[in-house]
Design a protein around this motif. Structure first.
Motif, PDB file in Angstrom:
ATOM      1  N   THR A   1       0.710  -1.589  -0.173  1.00 42.51           N
ATOM      2  CA  THR A   1       0.110  -0.158  -0.014  1.00 42.51           C
ATOM      3  C   THR A   1       1.313   1.184  -0.076  1.00 42.51           C
ATOM      4  N   ILE A   2       0.363   2.518  -0.051  1.00 44.15           N
ATOM      5  CA  ILE A   2       1.366   3.874  -0.800  1.00 44.15           C
ATOM      6  C   ILE A   2       0.655   4.088   0.748  1.00 44.15           C
ATOM      7  N   SER A   3       2.504   5.012   1.083  1.00 42.46           N
ATOM      8  CA  SER A   3       2.564   5.582   2.349  1.00 42.46           C
ATOM      9  C   SER A   3       1.361   6.366   2.566  1.00 42.46           C
ATOM     10  N   GLY A   4       0.706   6.557   3.369  1.00 43.31           N
ATOM     11  CA  GLY A   4      -0.587   7.178   3.743  1.00 43.31           C
ATOM     12  C   GLY A   4      -2.108   7.509   3.613  1.00 43.31           C
ATOM     13  N   THR A   5      -1.419   5.930   3.298  1.00 43.26           N
ATOM     14  CA  THR A   5      -3.658   5.853   2.797  1.00 43.26           C
ATOM     15  C   THR A   5      -3.772   5.127   3.818  1.00 43.26           C
ATOM     16  N   VAL A   6      -5.820   4.686   3.550  1.00 40.82           N
ATOM     17  CA  VAL A   6      -6.055   3.975   4.416  1.00 40.82           C
ATOM     18  C   VAL A   6      -7.071   2.886   3.598  1.00 40.82           C
ATOM     19  N   PRO A   7      -6.874   2.405   3.744  1.00 41.03           N
ATOM     20  CA  PRO A   7      -7.529   0.445   2.900  1.00 41.03           C
ATOM     21  C   PRO A   7      -8.776   0.681   3.011  1.00 41.03           C
ATOM     22  N   ARG A   8     -10.132   0.095   1.785  1.00 42.88           N
ATOM     23  CA  ARG A   8     -11.254   0.454   2.105  1.00 42.88           C
ATOM     24  C   ARG A   8     -11.754  -0.123   3.019  1.00 42.88           C
ATOM     25  N   GLY A   9     -12.501   0.248   4.084  1.00 46.37           N
ATOM     26  CA  GLY A   9     -13.136  -0.656   5.416  1.00 46.37           C
ATOM     27  C   GLY A   9     -12.701  -0.347   6.632  1.00 46.37           C
ATOM     28  N   PHE A  10     -11.384   0.451   6.348  1.00 47.57           N
ATOM     29  CA  PHE A  10     -10.671   0.191   8.001  1.00 47.57           C
ATOM     30  C   PHE A  10     -10.402   1.712   8.054  1.00 47.57           C
ATOM     31  N   MET A  11     -11.321   1.777   9.255  1.00 47.66           N
ATOM     32  CA  MET A  11     -10.904   3.220   9.559  1.00 47.66           C
ATOM     33  C   MET A  11      -9.552   3.289  11.151  1.00 47.66           C
ATOM     34  N   GLN A  12      -8.848   4.074  10.624  1.00 46.92           N
ATOM     35  CA  GLN A  12      -7.879   4.157  11.951  1.00 46.92           C
ATOM     36  C   GLN A  12      -8.589   5.116  12.745  1.00 46.92           C
ATOM     37  N   TYR A  13      -8.801   3.946  13.887  1.00 47.89           N
ATOM     38  CA  TYR A  13      -9.821   5.010  15.264  1.00 47.89           C
ATOM     39  C   TYR A  13      -9.643   4.029  15.925  1.00 47.89           C
TER      40      TYR A  13
END
Length: 188
Positions: free
Chosen positions: A61-73
């Motif tokens: 994955t590209i640095s700084g991106t968030v995969p679909r369906g995943f929320m950093q919380y």
């Protein structure tokens, strides 16, 4: 029917049949240039691929991106986590004109249909009887007294039957909505 009218009818039928048989599909003009662009080879995951330097199809994955369906919380949709979020988070943004305008825009798009333009829980979905359960009144004493972090948490993961908006709104936009609720809707 006389011969002249019969010929006219026959010509009309042939003309209509001929024109209707020319089915022109605007998505497929019948010719293509750069055939390799139209029918590109597909590569399976975990197979070799000459298009990348490392020769692999599966790329990191590209640095700084968030995969679909995943929320950093770090918190879940529970009452205990809502309270903990209120103790953990403080709004990092100031109530500048730009932040308030964006907060109003976010609130209008995502919140007003349920909570109403004034925040009183009288949104269009509830007043039109399309949503039978009354949304929260953001002007109530209960909502006025909770910390900003709790309000941010509710916007992020939802509360009760309210759906989450964290996947649709950036963290900054969620904080701007909190600013708008606190400094415009609840100011009276």
């Amino acid at each position: 029917m006389d011969l002249k009218n019969g010929i006219k009818l026959l010509v009309a039928i042939i003309l209509v049949a001929g024109l209707s048989s020319c089915d022109h599909n605007r998505n497929n003009p019948g010719w293509q240039y750069f055939d390799d662009m139209v029918k590109s080879p597909a590569y399976e995951s975990y197979t070799s691929n000459p298009n990348f330097k490392d020769g692999k199809s599966m790329q990191p994955t590209i640095s700084g991106t968030v995969p679909r369906g995943f929320m950093q919380y770090p918190f879940e949709k529970t009452d205990a986590d809502r309270v903990q979020a209120g103790l953990t988070f403080e709004n990092p943004l100031e109530a500048t004109t730009a932040n308030m305008e964006r907060g109003k825009e976010v609130y209008t798009i995502y919140c007003a249909s349920c909570h109403g333009d004034k925040g009183d829980g009288q949104g269009r979905l509830f007043t039109s009887k399309k949503f039978p359960y009354p949304p929260g009144n953001l002007l109530s004493e209960k909502v006025r007294t909770i910390p900003d972090g709790e309000l941010y948490h509710v916007i992020t993961v939802g509360w009760g039957i309210m759906a989450e908006h964290g996947s649709m709104l950036s963290p900054d936009d969620r904080w701007k909505a909190v600013l708008y609720i606190r400094n415009e809707l609840q100011k009276n």
